[in-house]
Design a protein around this motif. Structure first.
Motif, PDB file in Angstrom:
ATOM      1  N   LEU A   8      10.515  19.933 -69.573  1.00  0.00           N
ATOM      2  CA  LEU A   8      11.216  20.361 -68.315  1.00  0.00           C
ATOM      3  C   LEU A   8      10.563  18.990 -67.550  1.00  0.00           C
ATOM      4  O   LEU A   8       9.714  18.621 -67.675  1.00  0.00           O
ATOM      5  CB  LEU A   8      10.265  20.886 -67.675  1.00  0.00           C
ATOM      6  CG  LEU A   8       9.722  22.551 -68.393  1.00  0.00           C
ATOM      7  CD1 LEU A   8       9.224  23.481 -67.480  1.00  0.00           C
ATOM      8  CD2 LEU A   8      11.480  22.715 -68.097  1.00  0.00           C
ATOM      9  N   THR A  12      10.038  20.576 -61.781  1.00  0.00           N
ATOM     10  CA  THR A  12      10.598  22.159 -62.014  1.00  0.00           C
ATOM     11  C   THR A  12       9.343  23.247 -61.538  1.00  0.00           C
ATOM     12  O   THR A  12       8.402  22.343 -61.686  1.00  0.00           O
ATOM     13  CB  THR A  12      10.403  22.950 -63.752  1.00  0.00           C
ATOM     14  OG1 THR A  12      11.833  21.333 -63.617  1.00  0.00           O
ATOM     15  CG2 THR A  12      11.087  23.741 -64.048  1.00  0.00           C
ATOM     16  N   THR A  13       9.832  24.030 -60.545  1.00  0.00           N
ATOM     17  CA  THR A  13       8.761  24.820 -60.815  1.00  0.00           C
ATOM     18  C   THR A  13       8.979  26.061 -61.626  1.00  0.00           C
ATOM     19  O   THR A  13       9.273  26.326 -61.887  1.00  0.00           O
ATOM     20  CB  THR A  13       8.645  25.005 -58.982  1.00  0.00           C
ATOM     21  OG1 THR A  13      10.295  25.563 -58.837  1.00  0.00           O
ATOM     22  CG2 THR A  13       9.020  24.514 -58.614  1.00  0.00           C
ATOM     23  N   GLY A  16      11.997  28.136 -60.184  1.00  0.00           N
ATOM     24  CA  GLY A  16      12.529  27.556 -61.165  1.00  0.00           C
ATOM     25  C   GLY A  16      12.967  27.709 -61.786  1.00  0.00           C
ATOM     26  O   GLY A  16      14.423  28.350 -62.458  1.00  0.00           O
ATOM     27  N   LEU A  17      11.895  27.465 -62.806  1.00  0.00           N
ATOM     28  CA  LEU A  17      11.944  27.995 -64.001  1.00  0.00           C
ATOM     29  C   LEU A  17      12.993  29.520 -64.763  1.00  0.00           C
ATOM     30  O   LEU A  17      13.117  29.657 -64.937  1.00  0.00           O
ATOM     31  CB  LEU A  17      10.945  27.277 -64.872  1.00  0.00           C
ATOM     32  CG  LEU A  17      10.721  28.132 -66.784  1.00  0.00           C
ATOM     33  CD1 LEU A  17      11.645  27.461 -66.979  1.00  0.00           C
ATOM     34  CD2 LEU A  17       9.264  27.850 -67.030  1.00  0.00           C
ATOM     35  N   VAL A  32       5.025  26.950 -65.393  1.00  0.00           N
ATOM     36  CA  VAL A  32       5.029  25.702 -65.436  1.00  0.00           C
ATOM     37  C   VAL A  32       3.392  25.209 -66.287  1.00  0.00           C
ATOM     38  O   VAL A  32       2.614  25.153 -65.597  1.00  0.00           O
ATOM     39  CB  VAL A  32       5.758  25.143 -64.285  1.00  0.00           C
ATOM     40  CG1 VAL A  32       5.425  23.585 -65.190  1.00  0.00           C
ATOM     41  CG2 VAL A  32       7.032  25.375 -64.412  1.00  0.00           C
ATOM     42  N   LEU A  67      18.384  21.269 -66.985  1.00  0.00           N
ATOM     43  CA  LEU A  67      17.302  22.046 -66.280  1.00  0.00           C
ATOM     44  C   LEU A  67      16.600  21.204 -64.718  1.00  0.00           C
ATOM     45  O   LEU A  67      15.934  20.673 -65.860  1.00  0.00           O
ATOM     46  CB  LEU A  67      16.646  23.150 -66.481  1.00  0.00           C
ATOM     47  CG  LEU A  67      15.998  23.616 -64.991  1.00  0.00           C
ATOM     48  CD1 LEU A  67      16.527  24.512 -65.170  1.00  0.00           C
ATOM     49  CD2 LEU A  67      14.841  24.605 -66.359  1.00  0.00           C
ATOM     50  N   ASP A  68      17.049  21.166 -63.905  1.00  0.00           N
ATOM     51  CA  ASP A  68      16.538  20.252 -62.689  1.00  0.00           C
ATOM     52  C   ASP A  68      16.537  18.418 -63.325  1.00  0.00           C
ATOM     53  O   ASP A  68      16.386  17.661 -63.426  1.00  0.00           O
ATOM     54  CB  ASP A  68      14.922  20.165 -62.419  1.00  0.00           C
ATOM     55  CG  ASP A  68      15.369  21.679 -61.766  1.00  0.00           C
ATOM     56  OD1 ASP A  68      15.603  22.070 -60.464  1.00  0.00           O
ATOM     57  OD2 ASP A  68      14.128  21.918 -62.063  1.00  0.00           O
TER      58      ASP A  68
END
Length: 104
Positions: A8, A12-13, A16-17, A32, A67-68
């Motif tokens: 990650l 990433t928060t 967001g996940l 996270v 992702l991000d």
């Protein structure tokens, strides 16, 4: 099903996940993992989805996808291996039985 998400981005928060996995079904929780001392992300997290079919669809779709800005590794979470604890205070336990002296 518990899902492991690795690689990650530090940005990433939890939200967001959760949003990334919610596109594939109901998400019970998304977390996270952060360092206790600094509060900074450790670069991995866990997602829990109650429906196994939806969870597998999310794993298949998201594994290797960005992702991000980083390609994430997604798979079913494995149980943490149990390790046998020995001794205490960071060292092995001393056996004093055969020395005849009980003092250190």
């Amino acid at each position: 099903m518990d899902i492991y998400v690795g690689n990650l981005a530090y940005a990433t928060t939890d939200d967001g996940l959760k949003a990334a996995f919610a596109a594939y079904g109901e998400v019970t929780s998304a977390r996270v993992v952060t360092d206790r001392m600094t509060g900074r992300s450790k670069g991995f997290g866990f997602v829990e989805m109650p429906d196994r079919t939806q969870a597998q669809a999310a794993i298949d779709a998201l594994n290797g996808q960005p992702l991000d800005g980083r390609p994430v590794r997604v798979n079913e979470s494995q149980p943490k291996p149990r390790t046998e604890r020995r001794g205490g205070f960071g060292g092995p336990r001393r056996d004093r039985g055969d020395r005849g002296d009980t003092r250190w």
